[in-house]
Design an enzyme around this catalytic site. Structure first.
Site, PDB file in Angstrom:
ATOM      1  N   CYS A 138       0.791  -1.155   0.108  1.00  0.00           N
ATOM      2  CA  CYS A 138      -0.365  -0.298  -0.343  1.00  0.00           C
ATOM      3  C   CYS A 138       1.027   1.138  -0.112  1.00  0.00           C
ATOM      4  O   CYS A 138       1.532   1.333   1.274  1.00  0.00           O
ATOM      5  CB  CYS A 138      -0.983  -0.025   1.654  1.00  0.00           C
ATOM      6  SG  CYS A 138      -1.389   1.835   1.170  1.00  0.00           S
ATOM      7  N   GLU A 139       0.782   2.311  -0.727  1.00  0.00           N
ATOM      8  CA  GLU A 139       1.169   3.548  -1.086  1.00  0.00           C
ATOM      9  C   GLU A 139       1.049   4.350   0.105  1.00  0.00           C
ATOM     10  O   GLU A 139       1.809   4.963   0.249  1.00  0.00           O
ATOM     11  CB  GLU A 139       0.930   4.676  -2.454  1.00  0.00           C
ATOM     12  CG  GLU A 139       0.229   4.609  -2.567  1.00  0.00           C
ATOM     13  CD  GLU A 139      -0.047   4.890  -3.903  1.00  0.00           C
ATOM     14  OE1 GLU A 139      -0.448   6.244  -4.066  1.00  0.00           O
ATOM     15  OE2 GLU A 139       0.735   4.607  -5.110  1.00  0.00           O
ATOM     16  N   HIS A 140       0.135   4.401   0.613  1.00  0.00           N
ATOM     17  CA  HIS A 140      -0.196   5.185   1.675  1.00  0.00           C
ATOM     18  C   HIS A 140       0.446   5.152   3.369  1.00  0.00           C
ATOM     19  O   HIS A 140       0.862   6.158   4.097  1.00  0.00           O
ATOM     20  CB  HIS A 140      -1.587   5.582   1.684  1.00  0.00           C
ATOM     21  CG  HIS A 140      -2.622   5.963   0.715  1.00  0.00           C
ATOM     22  ND1 HIS A 140      -3.630   4.941   0.093  1.00  0.00           N
ATOM     23  CD2 HIS A 140      -2.421   6.776  -0.157  1.00  0.00           C
ATOM     24  CE1 HIS A 140      -3.799   5.614  -1.203  1.00  0.00           C
ATOM     25  NE2 HIS A 140      -3.434   6.486  -0.858  1.00  0.00           N
ATOM     26  N   HIS A 141       0.858   3.517   3.444  1.00  0.00           N
ATOM     27  CA  HIS A 141       1.180   3.640   5.213  1.00  0.00           C
ATOM     28  C   HIS A 141       2.741   2.380   4.753  1.00  0.00           C
ATOM     29  O   HIS A 141       3.516   1.806   5.699  1.00  0.00           O
ATOM     30  CB  HIS A 141       0.492   3.307   5.307  1.00  0.00           C
ATOM     31  CG  HIS A 141      -0.571   3.691   5.888  1.00  0.00           C
ATOM     32  ND1 HIS A 141      -2.093   3.645   5.467  1.00  0.00           N
ATOM     33  CD2 HIS A 141      -1.213   4.637   7.304  1.00  0.00           C
ATOM     34  CE1 HIS A 141      -3.168   4.744   5.596  1.00  0.00           C
ATOM     35  NE2 HIS A 141      -2.410   5.138   6.862  1.00  0.00           N
ATOM     36  N   GLN A 193      -4.710  -0.615  -5.354  1.00  0.00           N
ATOM     37  CA  GLN A 193      -5.702  -1.517  -5.769  1.00  0.00           C
ATOM     38  C   GLN A 193      -5.721  -1.840  -7.400  1.00  0.00           C
ATOM     39  O   GLN A 193      -5.522  -1.833  -8.388  1.00  0.00           O
ATOM     40  CB  GLN A 193      -6.679  -2.560  -5.349  1.00  0.00           C
ATOM     41  CG  GLN A 193      -7.002  -4.138  -5.647  1.00  0.00           C
ATOM     42  CD  GLN A 193      -7.650  -4.850  -4.548  1.00  0.00           C
ATOM     43  OE1 GLN A 193      -6.974  -4.653  -3.128  1.00  0.00           O
ATOM     44  NE2 GLN A 193      -8.554  -5.397  -4.958  1.00  0.00           N
ATOM     45  N   HIS A 249      -5.671  -5.986   2.827  1.00  0.00           N
ATOM     46  CA  HIS A 249      -4.794  -4.640   2.915  1.00  0.00           C
ATOM     47  C   HIS A 249      -4.737  -4.738   4.294  1.00  0.00           C
ATOM     48  O   HIS A 249      -5.180  -4.349   5.070  1.00  0.00           O
ATOM     49  CB  HIS A 249      -5.135  -3.475   2.624  1.00  0.00           C
ATOM     50  CG  HIS A 249      -5.405  -3.118   0.714  1.00  0.00           C
ATOM     51  ND1 HIS A 249      -5.056  -1.906   0.230  1.00  0.00           N
ATOM     52  CD2 HIS A 249      -6.479  -4.228   0.288  1.00  0.00           C
ATOM     53  CE1 HIS A 249      -5.275  -2.334  -0.773  1.00  0.00           C
ATOM     54  NE2 HIS A 249      -6.475  -3.354  -0.870  1.00  0.00           N
ATOM     55  N   CYS A 278      -2.981  -2.232   5.985  1.00  0.00           N
ATOM     56  CA  CYS A 278      -3.328  -1.451   6.839  1.00  0.00           C
ATOM     57  C   CYS A 278      -4.726  -0.846   6.924  1.00  0.00           C
ATOM     58  O   CYS A 278      -5.254   0.002   7.966  1.00  0.00           O
ATOM     59  CB  CYS A 278      -2.731  -0.057   4.984  1.00  0.00           C
ATOM     60  SG  CYS A 278      -3.537  -0.582   4.042  1.00  0.00           S
TER      61      CYS A 278
END
Length: 225
Positions: A113-116, A154, A182, A184
């Site tokens: 995941c690119e956010h976390h 995704q 995910h 996250c």
């Protein structure tokens, strides 16, 4: 927009797992550093993070962690960022004239995941209808693996897989469904360990309800050995 509101907006995008681009966001100078230079730079950053957290990097269990993490980032879990690592997907003439749907299902998928920067783990299911060429089965798995090995959302991953296969095969008739967990979501925040995310991209003939239904029925079939 003032800085505080801008930061709140950025945080909200990450918490909501929203993508802002259909392409992986890369700077123009993304590949000017060699892999070794990137590893050395990331190693220093990881050391700083661990030291800031109060960890003792002289401990035998921890002292190699910065180097291991840096190598993992560059060579493994984010290895799909570099275009030189894109799999060469050779195509072949469809000499046996197979004109029905070809489905490769239950492709194991590991992404981040690119956010976390936490893992995404799941399965991808791909289908295409030949317009005169076919691709080796393992190459479909490699395409999934290549685009998964980068910071992702995704939805984007699903579209990138379809787009790549369309270009390789010279047909719009490609579909992809991904079902993934995910971490996250599962291990932090709401910590819902049972939920998963399903995304799909149906193009060309797969926009027809009957063709789409056929593909989804194939996905449900139990694999026999």
């Amino acid at each position: 927009m003032d800085l505080e509101k801008e930061l709140e907006n950025i945080e909200a995008i990450g918490d909501a797992h929203v993508a802002t681009s259909g392409d992986t966001p890369l700077r123009s100078d993304a590949f000017e550093l060699s892999d070794e230079e990137k590893i050395n730079s990331i190693k220093s950053d990881v050391q700083n993070i661990m030291q800031t957290l109060g960890l003792d990097l002289t401990d035998d269990s921890l002292k190699g962690t910065p180097n291991r993490v840096a190598k993992m980032f560059v060579k493994e879990i984010f290895g799909g960022l570099h275009p030189d690592r894109k799999p060469k997907a050779s195509t072949f003439d469809n000499k046996y004239k197979y004109n029905e749907m070809l489905v490769e299902k239950n492709i194991t998928l590991y992404s981040t995941c690119e956010h976390h920067l936490l893992p995404i783990v799941g399965r991808a299911h791909i289908a295409y209808i030949s317009k005169g060429t076919v691709v080796g089965l393992s190459k479909m798995n490699r395409i999934v693996d290549y685009y998964a090995k980068r910071p992702q959302v995704q939805e984007r991953l699903t579209m990138q897989i379809v787009k790549e296969l369309q270009e390789v095969l010279g047909t719009d008739d490609v579909a992809c469904v991904i079902d993934a967990k995910h971490l996250c979501v599962n291990s932090r925040g709401i910590r819902d360990i049972d939920s998963s995310t399903v995304t799909s991209e149906f193009c060309g003939a797969f926009k027809s309800p009957d063709v789409r239904r056929e593909f989804l029925e194939y996905i449900k079939l139990e694999t026999t050995y």
